[in-house]
Motif scaffolding. Structure first.
Motif, PDB file in Angstrom:
ATOM      1  N   VAL A   1       0.873  -1.159   0.000  1.00 40.84           N
ATOM      2  CA  VAL A   1       0.000   0.000   0.000  1.00 40.84           C
ATOM      3  C   VAL A   1       0.920   1.221   0.000  1.00 40.84           C
ATOM      4  O   VAL A   1       1.932   1.243   0.692  1.00 40.84           O
ATOM      5  CB  VAL A   1      -0.891   0.004   1.261  1.00 40.84           C
ATOM      6  N   MET A   2       0.563   2.221  -0.771  1.00 48.37           N
ATOM      7  CA  MET A   2       1.381   3.429  -0.832  1.00 48.37           C
ATOM      8  C   MET A   2       0.566   4.627  -0.364  1.00 48.37           C
ATOM      9  O   MET A   2      -0.630   4.740  -0.639  1.00 48.37           O
ATOM     10  CB  MET A   2       1.866   3.670  -2.258  1.00 48.37           C
ATOM     11  N   GLY A   3       1.250   5.516   0.341  1.00 48.90           N
ATOM     12  CA  GLY A   3       0.566   6.691   0.856  1.00 48.90           C
ATOM     13  C   GLY A   3       1.409   7.945   0.713  1.00 48.90           C
ATOM     14  O   GLY A   3       2.623   7.877   0.528  1.00 48.90           O
ATOM     15  N   TRP A   4       0.726   9.062   0.789  1.00 47.77           N
ATOM     16  CA  TRP A   4       1.380  10.374   0.840  1.00 47.77           C
ATOM     17  C   TRP A   4       0.975  11.050   2.141  1.00 47.77           C
ATOM     18  O   TRP A   4      -0.208  11.019   2.527  1.00 47.77           O
ATOM     19  CB  TRP A   4       0.973  11.250  -0.341  1.00 47.77           C
ATOM     20  N   PHE A   5       1.932  11.653   2.785  1.00 41.93           N
ATOM     21  CA  PHE A   5       1.725  12.430   3.994  1.00 41.93           C
ATOM     22  C   PHE A   5       2.390  13.786   3.800  1.00 41.93           C
ATOM     23  O   PHE A   5       3.209  13.953   2.900  1.00 41.93           O
ATOM     24  CB  PHE A   5       2.337  11.712   5.205  1.00 41.93           C
ATOM     25  N   ARG A   6       2.064  14.725   4.665  1.00 46.83           N
ATOM     26  CA  ARG A   6       2.717  16.031   4.598  1.00 46.83           C
ATOM     27  C   ARG A   6       2.905  16.584   5.998  1.00 46.83           C
ATOM     28  O   ARG A   6       2.151  16.263   6.915  1.00 46.83           O
ATOM     29  CB  ARG A   6       1.916  16.999   3.729  1.00 46.83           C
ATOM     30  N   GLN A   7       3.917  17.429   6.113  1.00 46.64           N
ATOM     31  CA  GLN A   7       4.215  18.047   7.404  1.00 46.64           C
ATOM     32  C   GLN A   7       4.606  19.498   7.185  1.00 46.64           C
ATOM     33  O   GLN A   7       5.606  19.775   6.503  1.00 46.64           O
ATOM     34  CB  GLN A   7       5.323  17.291   8.131  1.00 46.64           C
ATOM     35  N   ALA A   8       3.824  20.381   7.752  1.00 41.46           N
ATOM     36  CA  ALA A   8       4.118  21.809   7.708  1.00 41.46           C
ATOM     37  C   ALA A   8       4.971  22.164   8.927  1.00 41.46           C
ATOM     38  O   ALA A   8       4.940  21.457   9.938  1.00 41.46           O
ATOM     39  CB  ALA A   8       2.817  22.595   7.709  1.00 41.46           C
TER      40      ALA A   8
ATOM     41  N   CYS B   1       6.326  10.309   0.724  1.00 37.31           N
ATOM     42  CA  CYS B   1       5.659   9.080   0.321  1.00 37.31           C
ATOM     43  C   CYS B   1       6.093   7.971   1.277  1.00 37.31           C
ATOM     44  O   CYS B   1       7.170   8.030   1.874  1.00 37.31           O
ATOM     45  CB  CYS B   1       5.970   8.697  -1.121  1.00 37.31           C
ATOM     46  N   ALA B   2       5.226   6.985   1.425  1.00 35.36           N
ATOM     47  CA  ALA B   2       5.471   5.918   2.382  1.00 35.36           C
ATOM     48  C   ALA B   2       4.826   4.628   1.903  1.00 35.36           C
ATOM     49  O   ALA B   2       3.871   4.656   1.115  1.00 35.36           O
ATOM     50  CB  ALA B   2       4.918   6.307   3.746  1.00 35.36           C
ATOM     51  N   ALA B   3       5.338   3.508   2.407  1.00 34.77           N
ATOM     52  CA  ALA B   3       4.845   2.190   2.020  1.00 34.77           C
ATOM     53  C   ALA B   3       4.394   1.414   3.244  1.00 34.77           C
ATOM     54  O   ALA B   3       5.052   1.476   4.293  1.00 34.77           O
ATOM     55  CB  ALA B   3       5.928   1.421   1.273  1.00 34.77           C
ATOM     56  N   ALA B   4       3.301   0.685   3.083  1.00 33.58           N
ATOM     57  CA  ALA B   4       2.729  -0.071   4.200  1.00 33.58           C
ATOM     58  C   ALA B   4       2.177  -1.405   3.720  1.00 33.58           C
ATOM     59  O   ALA B   4       1.995  -1.628   2.522  1.00 33.58           O
ATOM     60  CB  ALA B   4       1.607   0.743   4.848  1.00 33.58           C
ATOM     61  N   ILE B   5       1.883  -2.243   4.702  1.00 36.49           N
ATOM     62  CA  ILE B   5       1.199  -3.502   4.417  1.00 36.49           C
ATOM     63  C   ILE B   5      -0.301  -3.326   4.591  1.00 36.49           C
ATOM     64  O   ILE B   5      -1.106  -3.903   3.860  1.00 36.49           O
ATOM     65  CB  ILE B   5       1.724  -4.629   5.329  1.00 36.49           C
ATOM     66  N   VAL B   6      -0.679  -2.484   5.552  1.00 41.58           N
ATOM     67  CA  VAL B   6      -2.083  -2.288   5.886  1.00 41.58           C
ATOM     68  C   VAL B   6      -2.601  -1.026   5.202  1.00 41.58           C
ATOM     69  O   VAL B   6      -1.956   0.024   5.246  1.00 41.58           O
ATOM     70  CB  VAL B   6      -2.260  -2.159   7.420  1.00 41.58           C
ATOM     71  N   PHE B   7      -3.752  -1.117   4.599  1.00 41.73           N
ATOM     72  CA  PHE B   7      -4.341   0.038   3.909  1.00 41.73           C
ATOM     73  C   PHE B   7      -4.969   0.995   4.914  1.00 41.73           C
ATOM     74  O   PHE B   7      -5.692   0.583   5.822  1.00 41.73           O
ATOM     75  CB  PHE B   7      -5.406  -0.443   2.929  1.00 41.73           C
ATOM     76  N   GLY B   8      -4.680   2.282   4.747  1.00 43.17           N
ATOM     77  CA  GLY B   8      -5.310   3.267   5.599  1.00 43.17           C
ATOM     78  C   GLY B   8      -4.475   4.515   5.734  1.00 43.17           C
ATOM     79  O   GLY B   8      -3.461   4.691   5.051  1.00 43.17           O
ATOM     80  N   GLY B   9      -4.907   5.407   6.628  1.00 46.09           N
ATOM     81  CA  GLY B   9      -4.252   6.686   6.791  1.00 46.09           C
ATOM     82  C   GLY B   9      -3.451   6.854   8.066  1.00 46.09           C
ATOM     83  O   GLY B   9      -2.998   7.970   8.352  1.00 46.09           O
ATOM     84  N   ASP B  10      -3.281   5.802   8.813  1.00 40.79           N
ATOM     85  CA  ASP B  10      -2.525   5.889  10.068  1.00 40.79           C
ATOM     86  C   ASP B  10      -1.037   5.769   9.781  1.00 40.79           C
ATOM     87  O   ASP B  10      -0.569   4.717   9.320  1.00 40.79           O
ATOM     88  CB  ASP B  10      -2.980   4.774  11.006  1.00 40.79           C
ATOM     89  N   TYR B  11      -0.293   6.825  10.062  1.00 39.95           N
ATOM     90  CA  TYR B  11       1.133   6.830   9.718  1.00 39.95           C
ATOM     91  C   TYR B  11       1.889   5.713  10.445  1.00 39.95           C
ATOM     92  O   TYR B  11       2.944   5.256   9.979  1.00 39.95           O
ATOM     93  CB  TYR B  11       1.766   8.182  10.045  1.00 39.95           C
ATOM     94  N   ARG B  12       1.359   5.237  11.568  1.00 41.41           N
ATOM     95  CA  ARG B  12       2.048   4.198  12.325  1.00 41.41           C
ATOM     96  C   ARG B  12       2.076   2.863  11.579  1.00 41.41           C
ATOM     97  O   ARG B  12       2.887   1.987  11.901  1.00 41.41           O
ATOM     98  CB  ARG B  12       1.375   4.020  13.688  1.00 41.41           C
TER      99      ARG B  12
END
Length: 121
Positions: free
Chosen positions: A32-39, A95-106
């Motif tokens: 699973v791939m995600g995008w996050f951002r930090q201001a 960008c980040a990669a995970a095994i579990v789908f969702g929006g939790d950065y952990r």
């Protein structure tokens, strides 16, 4: 797994940018791939996530209708098309990669180095 984000820059409000995230080390279709951002001075926020095949997508409410996440597993690359950008979209995008789908950065095990997006008013 190594992730390399690119495509950030300076853009005026209302403009567009396309971020790319190149995945190496293992095929991106495993994750699973995600995008996050930090201001500055703020926590890292979820932006968007896409399932391994691309058939499930999840957006933060703040970007829904303006941003589009997509992936090309043949190229081991994930994209974030950002339209109608606002000054409040200014942040470092990861960008980040995970095994579990969702929006939790952990749940995301692998992270890229980030690319700066600055939206001027």
């Amino acid at each position: 797994v190594q992730l390399q984000a690119s495509g950030g820059g300076l853009v005026q409000a209302g403009g567009s940018l396309r971020l790319s995230c190149a995945v190496s080390g293992r095929t991106s279709s495993r994750y699973v791939m995600g995008w996050f951002r930090q201001a500055p001075g703020k926590e890292r926020d979820f932006v968007a996530a896409i399932s391994r095949s691309g058939d499930s997508i999840y957006y933060a409410d703040s970007v829904k209708g303006r941003f589009t996440i997509s992936r090309d597993n043949a190229k081991n690359t994930v994209y974030l098309q950002m339209n109608s950008l606002k000054p409040e979209d200014t942040a470092v995008y990861y960008c980040a990669a995970a095994i579990v789908f969702g929006g939790d950065y952990r749940n995301y095990d692998y992270w890229g180095q980030g690319t700066q997006v600055t939206v001027s008013s």
